[in-house]
Design a protein around this motif. Structure first.
Motif, PDB file in Angstrom:
ATOM      1  N   ASP A  56       0.850  -1.187   0.000  1.00  0.00           N
ATOM      2  CA  ASP A  56       0.000   0.000   0.000  1.00  0.00           C
ATOM      3  C   ASP A  56       0.886   1.237   0.000  1.00  0.00           C
ATOM      4  OD1 ASP A  56      -2.324  -1.524   0.112  1.00  0.00           O
ATOM      5  OD2 ASP A  56      -2.451  -1.422   2.304  1.00  0.00           O
ATOM      6  N   ARG A  57       0.295   2.372  -0.389  1.00  0.00           N
ATOM      7  CA  ARG A  57       1.019   3.645  -0.398  1.00  0.00           C
ATOM      8  C   ARG A  57       0.221   4.680   0.382  1.00  0.00           C
ATOM      9  NH1 ARG A  57       4.831   4.763  -4.906  1.00  0.00           N
ATOM     10  NH2 ARG A  57       5.241   2.808  -5.949  1.00  0.00           N
ATOM     11  N   ASP A  58       0.941   5.658   0.959  1.00  0.00           N
ATOM     12  CA  ASP A  58       0.257   6.762   1.617  1.00  0.00           C
ATOM     13  C   ASP A  58      -0.051   7.847   0.583  1.00  0.00           C
ATOM     14  OD1 ASP A  58       2.624   8.195   1.228  1.00  0.00           O
ATOM     15  OD2 ASP A  58       3.151   8.284   3.351  1.00  0.00           O
ATOM     16  N   ASP A  59      -0.581   8.978   1.036  1.00  0.00           N
ATOM     17  CA  ASP A  59      -0.975  10.059   0.128  1.00  0.00           C
ATOM     18  C   ASP A  59       0.198  10.668  -0.635  1.00  0.00           C
ATOM     19  OD1 ASP A  59      -3.576   9.705   0.971  1.00  0.00           O
ATOM     20  OD2 ASP A  59      -3.487  11.299   2.470  1.00  0.00           O
ATOM     21  N   THR A  60       1.413  10.521  -0.113  1.00  0.00           N
ATOM     22  CA  THR A  60       2.587  11.089  -0.776  1.00  0.00           C
ATOM     23  C   THR A  60       3.308  10.075  -1.660  1.00  0.00           C
ATOM     24  OG1 THR A  60       4.052  10.587   1.081  1.00  0.00           O
ATOM     25  CG2 THR A  60       2.934  12.722   1.127  1.00  0.00           C
ATOM     26  N   GLY A  61       2.786   8.837  -1.734  1.00  0.00           N
ATOM     27  CA  GLY A  61       3.392   7.807  -2.579  1.00  0.00           C
ATOM     28  C   GLY A  61       4.405   6.930  -1.871  1.00  0.00           C
ATOM     29  N   ARG A  62       4.587   7.131  -0.571  1.00  0.00           N
ATOM     30  CA  ARG A  62       5.520   6.274   0.180  1.00  0.00           C
ATOM     31  C   ARG A  62       4.871   4.920   0.446  1.00  0.00           C
ATOM     32  NH1 ARG A  62       6.130  11.377   3.301  1.00  0.00           N
ATOM     33  NH2 ARG A  62       8.055  12.322   2.543  1.00  0.00           N
ATOM     34  N   PHE A  63       5.703   3.868   0.438  1.00  0.00           N
ATOM     35  CA  PHE A  63       5.214   2.524   0.726  1.00  0.00           C
ATOM     36  C   PHE A  63       4.899   2.381   2.209  1.00  0.00           C
ATOM     37  CE2 PHE A  63       8.435   1.493  -2.714  1.00  0.00           C
ATOM     38  CZ  PHE A  63       7.496   1.480  -3.726  1.00  0.00           C
ATOM     39  N   LEU A  64       3.836   1.644   2.506  1.00  0.00           N
ATOM     40  CA  LEU A  64       3.467   1.300   3.881  1.00  0.00           C
ATOM     41  C   LEU A  64       3.638  -0.209   4.030  1.00  0.00           C
ATOM     42  CD1 LEU A  64       0.217   3.462   4.170  1.00  0.00           C
ATOM     43  CD2 LEU A  64       2.509   4.010   5.028  1.00  0.00           C
ATOM     44  N   VAL A  65       4.661  -0.611   4.760  1.00  0.00           N
ATOM     45  CA  VAL A  65       4.994  -2.023   4.911  1.00  0.00           C
ATOM     46  C   VAL A  65       4.723  -2.436   6.362  1.00  0.00           C
ATOM     47  CG1 VAL A  65       6.804  -3.751   4.731  1.00  0.00           C
ATOM     48  CG2 VAL A  65       6.782  -1.819   3.141  1.00  0.00           C
ATOM     49  N   PRO A  66       3.804  -3.371   6.588  1.00  0.00           N
ATOM     50  CA  PRO A  66       3.527  -3.821   7.956  1.00  0.00           C
ATOM     51  C   PRO A  66       4.803  -4.329   8.642  1.00  0.00           C
ATOM     52  CG  PRO A  66       1.917  -4.724   6.423  1.00  0.00           C
ATOM     53  CD  PRO A  66       2.993  -4.084   5.595  1.00  0.00           C
ATOM     54  N   VAL A  67       4.985  -3.958   9.904  1.00  0.00           N
ATOM     55  CA  VAL A  67       6.199  -4.377  10.612  1.00  0.00           C
ATOM     56  C   VAL A  67       6.271  -5.894  10.754  1.00  0.00           C
ATOM     57  CG1 VAL A  67       6.514  -2.212  11.851  1.00  0.00           C
ATOM     58  CG2 VAL A  67       5.180  -4.028  12.903  1.00  0.00           C
ATOM     59  N   THR A  68       5.159  -6.581  10.620  1.00  0.00           N
ATOM     60  CA  THR A  68       5.162  -8.045  10.691  1.00  0.00           C
ATOM     61  C   THR A  68       5.927  -8.661   9.529  1.00  0.00           C
ATOM     62  OG1 THR A  68       3.029  -8.119   9.546  1.00  0.00           O
ATOM     63  CG2 THR A  68       2.990  -8.171  11.966  1.00  0.00           C
ATOM     64  N   ARG A  69       6.197  -7.881   8.478  1.00  0.00           N
ATOM     65  CA  ARG A  69       6.916  -8.398   7.312  1.00  0.00           C
ATOM     66  C   ARG A  69       8.424  -8.163   7.395  1.00  0.00           C
ATOM     67  NH1 ARG A  69       3.016  -7.546   2.201  1.00  0.00           N
ATOM     68  NH2 ARG A  69       4.508  -8.962   1.264  1.00  0.00           N
ATOM     69  N   VAL A  70       8.879  -7.536   8.486  1.00  0.00           N
ATOM     70  CA  VAL A  70      10.319  -7.328   8.659  1.00  0.00           C
ATOM     71  C   VAL A  70      10.971  -8.664   8.998  1.00  0.00           C
ATOM     72  CG1 VAL A  70      12.102  -6.207  10.054  1.00  0.00           C
ATOM     73  CG2 VAL A  70      10.060  -4.930   9.392  1.00  0.00           C
ATOM     74  N   GLN A  71      11.998  -9.025   8.220  1.00  0.00           N
ATOM     75  CA  GLN A  71      12.695 -10.294   8.431  1.00  0.00           C
ATOM     76  C   GLN A  71      14.049 -10.110   9.097  1.00  0.00           C
ATOM     77  OE1 GLN A  71      12.675 -11.941   4.415  1.00  0.00           O
ATOM     78  NE2 GLN A  71      10.912 -13.201   4.957  1.00  0.00           N
ATOM     79  N   ALA A  72      14.721  -9.000   8.815  1.00  0.00           N
ATOM     80  CA  ALA A  72      16.057  -8.781   9.373  1.00  0.00           C
ATOM     81  C   ALA A  72      16.375  -7.289   9.358  1.00  0.00           C
ATOM     82  CB  ALA A  72      17.109  -9.535   8.569  1.00  0.00           C
ATOM     83  N   VAL A  73      17.212  -6.890  10.315  1.00  0.00           N
ATOM     84  CA  VAL A  73      17.713  -5.519  10.361  1.00  0.00           C
ATOM     85  C   VAL A  73      19.207  -5.598  10.582  1.00  0.00           C
ATOM     86  CG1 VAL A  73      17.597  -3.287  11.508  1.00  0.00           C
ATOM     87  CG2 VAL A  73      15.534  -4.679  11.320  1.00  0.00           C
TER      88      VAL A  73
END
Length: 81
Positions: A56-73
Motif C-alpha cells: 500500500d502507499r500513503d498520500d505522498t506515494g511512500r510505501f506502507l509495509v507492515p512491521v510483521t513483514r520485517v525479516q532482518a535488520v
C-alpha cells in the motif's frame, strides 16, 4: 532480534526478500496508546518501477509495509515480499 534504537534506523535502506531495493526508511507508524508498531513508511527508490511493488502507499506515494513483514535488520532492513 536484538533491540535497535529507532534513531539508528532513520534513512536505512530497505530491501525486499527477493533482493529488490525498495528505498529508504522514512518513518515508523505506531499506536500511541499501546505502543504497538504498525508500518514502516518507505521513501521509494527513484529507479524502482511502481508496478513491481505490491505494498500500500500513503498520500505522498511512500510505501506502507507492515512491521510483521520485517525479516532482518542489519546493513539493510529486509522485508518479506
Amino acid at each position: 532480534m536484538s533491540d535497535i534504537l529507532a534513531e539508528n534506523l532513520s534513512g536505512k535502506s530497505v530491501m525486499g526478500s527477493d533482493g529488490t531495493e525498495l528505498g529508504l526508511l522514512y518513518n515508523i507508524t505506531m499506536d500511541l496508546k499501546s505502543g504497538k508498531l504498525h508500518d514502516l513508511v518507505i521513501e521509494p527508490d527513484e529507479d524502482l518501477p511502481a508496478r513491481k511493488v505490491d505494498f500500500d502507499r500513503d498520500d505522498t506515494g511512500r510505501f506502507l509495509v507492515p512491521v510483521t513483514r520485517v525479516q532482518a535488520v542489519k546493513d539493510y532492513i529486509v522485508v518479506q515480499r
